[in-house]
Design an enzyme around this catalytic site. Sequence first.
Site, mmCIF file in Angstrom:
data_model
loop_
_atom_site.group_PDB
_atom_site.id
_atom_site.type_symbol
_atom_site.label_atom_id
_atom_site.label_comp_id
_atom_site.label_asym_id
_atom_site.label_seq_id
_atom_site.Cartn_x
_atom_site.Cartn_y
_atom_site.Cartn_z
ATOM 1 N N ASP A 259 0.877 -1.164 0.000
ATOM 2 C CA ASP A 259 0.000 0.000 0.000
ATOM 3 C C ASP A 259 0.920 1.221 0.000
ATOM 4 O OD1 ASP A 259 -2.084 1.783 0.055
ATOM 5 O OD2 ASP A 259 -3.175 0.780 1.663
HETATM 6 C C1 BGC Z 1 -5.016 3.303 0.028
HETATM 7 C C2 BGC Z 1 -5.093 2.320 -1.121
HETATM 8 C C3 BGC Z 1 -4.905 3.059 -2.417
HETATM 9 C C4 BGC Z 1 -3.577 3.796 -2.385
HETATM 10 C C5 BGC Z 1 -3.261 4.541 -3.662
HETATM 11 C C6 BGC Z 1 -3.774 4.165 -0.042
HETATM 12 O O1 BGC Z 1 -3.832 5.178 0.893
HETATM 13 O O2 BGC Z 1 -5.046 2.601 1.241
HETATM 14 O O3 BGC Z 1 -6.331 1.665 -1.104
HETATM 15 O O4 BGC Z 1 -4.989 2.166 -3.493
HETATM 16 O O5 BGC Z 1 -3.616 4.726 -1.321
HETATM 17 O O6 BGC Z 1 -4.101 5.617 -3.848
#
Ligand code: BGC
Length: 841
Positions: A259
Amino acid sequence: MRLNRILTVLALAVFSFSAMNCEHEQQETSQTKQREMKASVDQQVDQLLSQLTLDEKLSMISGYKVYKVAGVPRLGIPEIKMTDGPIGTRNDGKSTAYPGDICLAASWDTELAHEFGVSQGRDGRARADHVILGPAMNIYRIPIDGRNSEYMGEDPFLTGTMASHEIQGIQSQGVVSTVKHYAANNQEEHRMTVSANVDERTLREIYLRGFQIAITQGHPWAVMCAYNKINDVYCSANRWLLTDVLKDEWDFPGLVMSDWGAVHDTLGPANAGLDIEMPGQEWFTPAKLKPLIDSGKISMPTIDDKIRRILRVEVSMGFINSDRKDASIPLDDPSSRATALKMAEEGIVLLKNRDGLLPLDTAKVKTVAVVGPNAEPAITGCGGSSYVDPYNPVSTLAGIQNEIGADRVEYVPASEKSQIDAVIAHSMYEPLDPNTQGIKAEYFANRDLSGSPVLIRQMKKIDQKWGRRRPPAANLPSNDFSARFTAKIRPPTDGTYLFSLSSHEGSRLFINGEQVIDMWSSHGNQQENVHRELKGGKVYDIRVDFFSNWPSCSVQFGWGPALPLIDEQAAEKIAKADAAVLCVGFNPQFESEGFDRTYALPQDQEKLIQKVEALNPHTIVVVNCGGNVAMANWIDNAAGLIQAWYPGEEGGRALAEIIFGKVNPSGKLPATFEKKWEDSPGYANYPGKNDEVSYKEGVFVGYRWFDAKGIVPRYPFGFGLSYTSFALSDLKIKHVKGHENELILSANVKNTGDRIGSDVIQFYVGQDQPTLPTPPRKLAGFARVELLPGQKKTVQFHVDASTLAYWHPNTKQWSTDSGGYHVWVGESSRDLPLTAPVEWR
Ligand code: BGC
């Protein structure tokens, strides 16, 4: 890789016995084909890998430009472009905003999940995306999780099954699907640091189970690991999670990305099985990796495995030497819009319908009052990285106006928003001394206002936004400071005044030294408003404290006379209408990734509901939220209740169709709605202490908890009303020919009402005398059926050893005990009219 020793659950509705044999042959042919394809992919991957330099390899395992992964143009390896997910391709401006995944789950419609996947895949191809960051599939453990609306509810079988179909839909369009957030990311509070402390059985049966089904049946090419730790090890560095379970046991051939910002080290994650660091350039950089490779701490086969996985995905998906953009697909695609509408029509749940008030009869209704802050503009999705900016969102107000004509609709916004915007912009402060502007702001180089301020400023209003590039001062980083704002106010007259405080990160408000608002914790955007009786002409001290440990943060405060939300004229309109559709709930500001929301409805909505209910006995409450909310103060007097979730850009149209009967509601709750927050299995162990949260409820999650404890929920898992009625009968159980240890269950379902409608028939199973403490029953199959009035259909469910299996903590295997079981078939976890004993040999 080790042989996959996990049994696969296949307890979906199945077909006839002869069809099963035929399926067997087809399976064998397709397995041979798959083996051949795999061999050819492996060959290409090896060829490409052998031509890559170390620098090229290292450039491919750390993202760049936030959503990209570098390619190697000389070999035709393209730069990979990713987009969020999971409810629309959001990264290139406007796009179709689909309902939240929990609304999809509420449809229990696997074909629709596939269609949703296809639509997202097409949206991705229209935008040249290689990878979609979805579906998101963490388990709904608590009602207030800020991301529940992005997930698919409390049951791993439902979650895994729906996700599998969605994944296949996405990937059928030549776009990679990424399941996230692996795993146990079940609260947003402290999500970057918290450790979910969960025993292995609970992980296997609940929190990993959905992922396992999705990986082994949906075959996504990518997995995103979660921010949090599991049992004190960050998911991004958790070898057991990423390698032992995912890659070895489940045979996952694809890539694991982190993530965004979930990596905290180089060595641990690199050896644990993390393939790509996102957004990158922090830990998996050549400068950090090369010394570890040189010293042998990270082996070249480990790096090559990451590259092999990335190449395997690219070769298998046809990315090499190809362009993802499909210009024939419109950006604002009517077919995507149609999918978004269908998802809302099928997923919105009718929870209460006193005396059959709904559907409203268009011919009889003269006027309808549409009331409340969520009526207009449209509330399409929750906040955070999933939010999609839609092309033409249809609000509930617009949907109802289109349905019956604007002249028959009385609109009463009853929204505090405009009042709050006005007080923030125009609050009046007493001069503190002749040289000041009214507010003294003191900034501290710590998060607890200690010591002397490092900066003092004067200002006219409290409306501040800071960011990495816009810190409060050059020496004060936006993620590490606190501020105190002091001022004096003098109300002009005696009366009730509104005080509104909003902040991203912690804040609190004091009036004359008394704390009246407490939001003193690290969180996303939250707002609290209070009303106070003040004396005209008297001077009151105001103090707002704020702290931040997040780079983008903000604080807004204002005060002013409290205006009634519903004035006399509006009250008359509401009272005279044949019905009031009251649109309340959360919005992207109040329910979002990054923080958990309140259990009660935000602002003064409970009072608003009570007021409207008192004015009009035909009040239908429509709620936007990703999970359950406090209802005790208003549900008894509501004539109707519609769970609208975040219904996407066509949500207003779908709601109007349901309210006026064009569409017969068929959504069923994918999560138990408890009577009070305290009844929730997670309540006693949330949000944890010192970044440790123990999942002490174990496998007793959702209905499993309510059934075991004998707690009556307000609305059970699987529940949802229809405008018609259904009757279930004739439960039959047969052994599958030639497979003595497999059963086929069948039951009849008949539409006994006078409208066409769809029902979701649910199949549960439970062991009579389980070896371990085990919930009375668990969902093991479901079938959505559409029936004309009077029509009858037969549904079938397949049971094998894996359907009955549990994770044995001692043997560390799935086990199925022989002995007595029961099966149940019905319309919700608490409405199971058909049941029979089953003996497993
Ligand atoms: C989120 C993810 C997301 C990523 C990219 C993160 O903060 O938890 O679900 O895909 O950001 O935007």
